[in-house]
Design a protein around this motif. Structure first.
Motif, short mmCIF file in Angstrom:
data_model
loop_
_atom_site.label_atom_id
_atom_site.label_comp_id
_atom_site.label_asym_id
_atom_site.label_seq_id
_atom_site.Cartn_x
_atom_site.Cartn_y
_atom_site.Cartn_z
N GLN A 1 8.46 58.07 76.56
CA GLN A 1 7.46 57.02 76.34
C GLN A 1 6.48 57.29 75.22
O GLN A 1 5.39 56.70 75.18
CB GLN A 1 6.67 56.74 77.63
CG GLN A 1 7.55 56.43 78.82
CD GLN A 1 6.82 56.61 80.14
OE1 GLN A 1 5.99 55.80 80.48
NE2 GLN A 1 7.13 57.67 80.87
N VAL A 2 6.86 58.19 74.32
CA VAL A 2 5.94 58.52 73.24
C VAL A 2 6.30 57.82 71.93
O VAL A 2 5.43 57.32 71.23
CB VAL A 2 5.88 60.05 73.03
CG1 VAL A 2 5.07 60.39 71.79
CG2 VAL A 2 5.27 60.73 74.25
N CYS A 3 7.61 57.73 71.61
CA CYS A 3 7.97 57.34 70.24
C CYS A 3 8.15 55.85 70.01
O CYS A 3 7.98 55.37 68.90
CB CYS A 3 9.22 58.09 69.80
SG CYS A 3 10.76 57.42 70.49
N GLY A 4 8.55 55.10 71.02
CA GLY A 4 8.67 53.65 70.87
C GLY A 4 10.01 53.15 70.37
O GLY A 4 10.20 51.94 70.22
N GLY B 1 0.11 51.75 67.16
CA GLY B 1 -0.16 53.19 67.07
C GLY B 1 0.76 54.05 67.90
O GLY B 1 0.92 55.24 67.64
N GLY B 2 1.39 53.47 68.91
CA GLY B 2 2.29 54.23 69.77
C GLY B 2 3.75 54.13 69.36
O GLY B 2 4.64 54.48 70.13
N PHE C 1 6.45 55.40 66.47
CA PHE C 1 6.54 56.40 65.41
C PHE C 1 7.66 56.05 64.42
O PHE C 1 8.74 55.65 64.82
CB PHE C 1 6.83 57.79 66.00
CG PHE C 1 5.71 58.35 66.85
CD1 PHE C 1 4.51 57.66 67.03
CD2 PHE C 1 5.85 59.59 67.46
CE1 PHE C 1 3.48 58.17 67.81
CE2 PHE C 1 4.82 60.11 68.25
CZ PHE C 1 3.65 59.41 68.43
N ASN D 1 -0.38 54.65 74.99
CA ASN D 1 0.01 53.63 74.01
C ASN D 1 0.21 52.32 74.78
O ASN D 1 0.16 52.30 76.01
CB ASN D 1 1.29 54.05 73.28
CG ASN D 1 2.42 54.37 74.26
OD1 ASN D 1 2.71 53.58 75.15
ND2 ASN D 1 3.06 55.51 74.10
N ARG E 1 2.70 50.60 75.60
CA ARG E 1 3.79 50.53 76.58
C ARG E 1 3.42 51.20 77.90
O ARG E 1 3.68 50.69 78.99
CB ARG E 1 5.07 51.17 76.01
CG ARG E 1 5.55 50.51 74.72
CD ARG E 1 6.79 51.20 74.18
NE ARG E 1 6.61 52.63 73.99
CZ ARG E 1 6.00 53.18 72.95
NH1 ARG E 1 5.52 52.42 71.98
NH2 ARG E 1 5.87 54.50 72.86
N VAL E 2 2.80 52.37 77.79
CA VAL E 2 2.36 53.07 79.00
C VAL E 2 1.25 52.26 79.68
O VAL E 2 1.21 52.14 80.91
CB VAL E 2 1.88 54.51 78.67
CG1 VAL E 2 1.22 55.16 79.88
CG2 VAL E 2 3.03 55.36 78.17
N VAL F 1 -2.79 59.18 69.88
CA VAL F 1 -1.99 58.72 71.02
C VAL F 1 -1.53 59.89 71.89
O VAL F 1 -0.84 59.71 72.88
CB VAL F 1 -0.77 57.86 70.60
CG1 VAL F 1 -1.23 56.50 70.13
CG2 VAL F 1 0.08 58.55 69.56
#
Ligand SMILES: Cc1cc2nc3c(=O)[nH]c(=O)nc-3n(C[C@H](O)[C@H](O)[C@H](O)COP(=O)(O)OP(=O)(O)OC[C@H]3O[C@@H](n4cnc5c(N)ncnc54)[C@H](O)[C@@H]3O)c2cc1C
Lengths: 153, 304
Positions: free
Chosen positions: A44-47, A131-132, A134, B102, B104-105, B191
């Motif tokens: 759930q970090v890179c998108g 922003g979330g 990458f 972010n 989505r979370v 983030v």
């Protein structure tokens, strides 16, 4: 035990059979054959795996497919109208907002969700919302430019 | 990820009964933002996930005259961030939420899951602690309400029983002449999870100069979110002075127990705590003084 779930995918009703542990990304890529969304970090970090669930961006890599039962899903494949690309897709091409393309589907879907919520965001709001996601090729300037172009700001 | 049964109860009572049936081998599942990661990594292997998302009584954000602000466990980060009620009455919570993870979370992760996971690198707990929040919990043997502080036990450990569900967070309306500030510091990208998070709340006495209630809540610098009570005590009953601020900031930096990790060394984090406490205190005090004049003019409640 497998469970049948119903999804409305890009405007079409679909039924898939999934195990509870199947991720939404696996269901969409492996069973529905929609491979625009990519597996990236798997946390759930890179998108890269972003899909719109009832219009909102989620990380499909970490979302259980069973939990999406009854939802509406938009994938990158659902954006173009026939041969006519979505304005965001056109703008990404015009601005050179991609190189390898791995992150592109996630960026475009996230930008679509933003513009659906807020048709004329400020540059600050664009940066916050995206922003979330990458882009390891580093096309951030061009991506922001593309979104601004569509927003008309 | 291991295979598991997937259950969808419609009520809290049903959910607790399901959890009980699996005797500690089932987990409540809300947004799954945390569970999906720890299950993929094989850190936990539950026999069943009890998806509580269809339980109506866990939803919504509202004001209850007898309890205060009631935030349902299932309220997502994004719901809190965009809530009209919260924006007007507790804007600090919207401000914190804008900085969580972010988009989505924030769309899937819930307030209940954020607190119940006992994850150390989070933001909400600090602000809720500074606001004296309580959490309501339901289980097979009934309901209880505890101060939020009593929820946190250790890293990833809470006082929730295996058959219990956290149902809501209750924030009492802050007294008049209250100011609060939260500062989140991340040492890599914005983030990233926070490196240090500091919340300071000051409620002024009737003289509108001396500190009445002071809360200094620190996150990410101990096994659980904590209050720096020694630092708080230094301020209570006194007007804020530069020396006192400096002393309290130093005390808070002493009271915590950060570990050295990829987000910074122990010494670095103590230094950050000191700076953030100082800054947050100045802002909170300023807001508290401002809230009092506002209140005198227009009769509004103290803005937090
Ligand atoms: C990439 C990333 C970045 C993040 N950044 C931040 C950040 O900057 N700041 C921050 O504060 N947090 C951050 N988080 C943490 C995130 O906010 C939480 O993971 C999320 O809120 C958890 O909520 P959930 O509903 O998804 O919980 P779940 O994953 O569904 O559950 C979490 C845990 O709590 C239990 N649980 C859930 N709900 C209940 C309930 N009502 N009663 C009892 N038990 C329950 C579950 O059994 C599980 O053990 C981040 C997470 C990710 C993945």
């Amino acid at each position: 035990m497998k469970k049948q779930i119903r999804l409305r995918v890009n405007g079409m009703d679909r039924t898939v059979e999934v195990a509870p542990r199947t991720s939404l990304l696996e269901a969409v890529r492996d069973q529905l054959g929609l491979t625009g969304a990519k597996l990236g970090c798997d946390m759930q970090v890179c998108g890269a795996c972003t899909l719109l669930l009832d219009g909102k961006p989620v990380s499909a890599c970490s979302f259980l497919a069973v939990d999406a039962d009854g939802s509406e899903l938009t994938t990158i494949e659902g954006l173009a109208a026939g041969d006519r690309l979505h304005p965001l897709q056109e703008a990404f091409m015009d601005c050179g907002a991609l190189q390898c393309g791995y992150c592109t589907s996630g960026f475009i879907l996230t930008a679509k969700a933003l513009l659906d919520e807020q048709p004329r965001p400020s540059e600050e709001q664009i940066k916050d919302y995206l922003g979330g996601n990458f882009c390891r090729c580093g096309c951030y300037q061009e991506i922001i430019q593309a979104v601004k172009k569509v927003a008309g700001i | 990820m291991n295979d598991f049964e997937y259950l969808e109860p419609a009520t809290v009572a049903e959910a607790c009964a399901m959890l009980k049936r699996y005797g500690g081998e089932a987990r409540p599942y809300a947004g799954g933002a945390y569970l999906s990661i720890v299950m993929k990594q094989g850190l936990i292997r539950p026999k069943a996930l009890v998806n509580i998302k269809k339980i109506q009584e866990l939803k919504g954000i509202r004001f209850d005259p007898s309890e205060g602000f009631v935030i349902g466990a299932l309220a997502t980060h994004r719901e809190l961030e965009t809530s009209q009620l919260i924006r007007e009455k507790l804007p600090i919570l919207c401000a914190v939420e804008r900085e969580v993870a972010n988009i989505r979370v924030r769309n899937v992760g819930t307030v209940g899951g954020n607190l119940a996971s006992g994850e150390p690198l989070t933001d909400l707990a600090q602000v809720f602690l500074a606001l004296d929040a309580r959490v309501a919990i339901s289980g097979p043997s009934g309901d209880r309400t505890i101060p939020l502080e009593e929820l946190f036990v250790d890293l990833y450990q809470t006082s929730l029983g295996e058959e219990e569900i956290l149902t809501r967070v209750i924030v009492p309306p802050p007294p008049p002449a209250t100011g609060i500030e939260y500062i989140r510091f991340s040492s890599s990208s914005v983030v990233d999870k926070p490196c240090v998070g500091v919340a300071v709340r000051i409620s002024l006495n009737a003289d509108r100069k001396t500190c009445g209630t002071v809360r200094i809540a620190l996150g990410c610098v101990a096994p659980r979110p904590m209050r720096a009570q020694g630092a708080e005590a230094l301020l209570t009953g006194h007007p804020l002075s530069p020396q006192l601020v400096e002393q309290a900031a130093a005390a808070a930096a002493e009271e915590c127990s950060p570990i050295s990790d990829l987000r910074g060394s122990e010494r670095f984090k103590r230094g950050i705590v000191r700076v953030l406490v100082r800054r947050a205190m100045a802002v909170a005090y300023d807001r508290a003084s401002h809230a009092s004049t506002l209140r005198l003019r227009s009769g509004q409640a103290g803005s937090a």
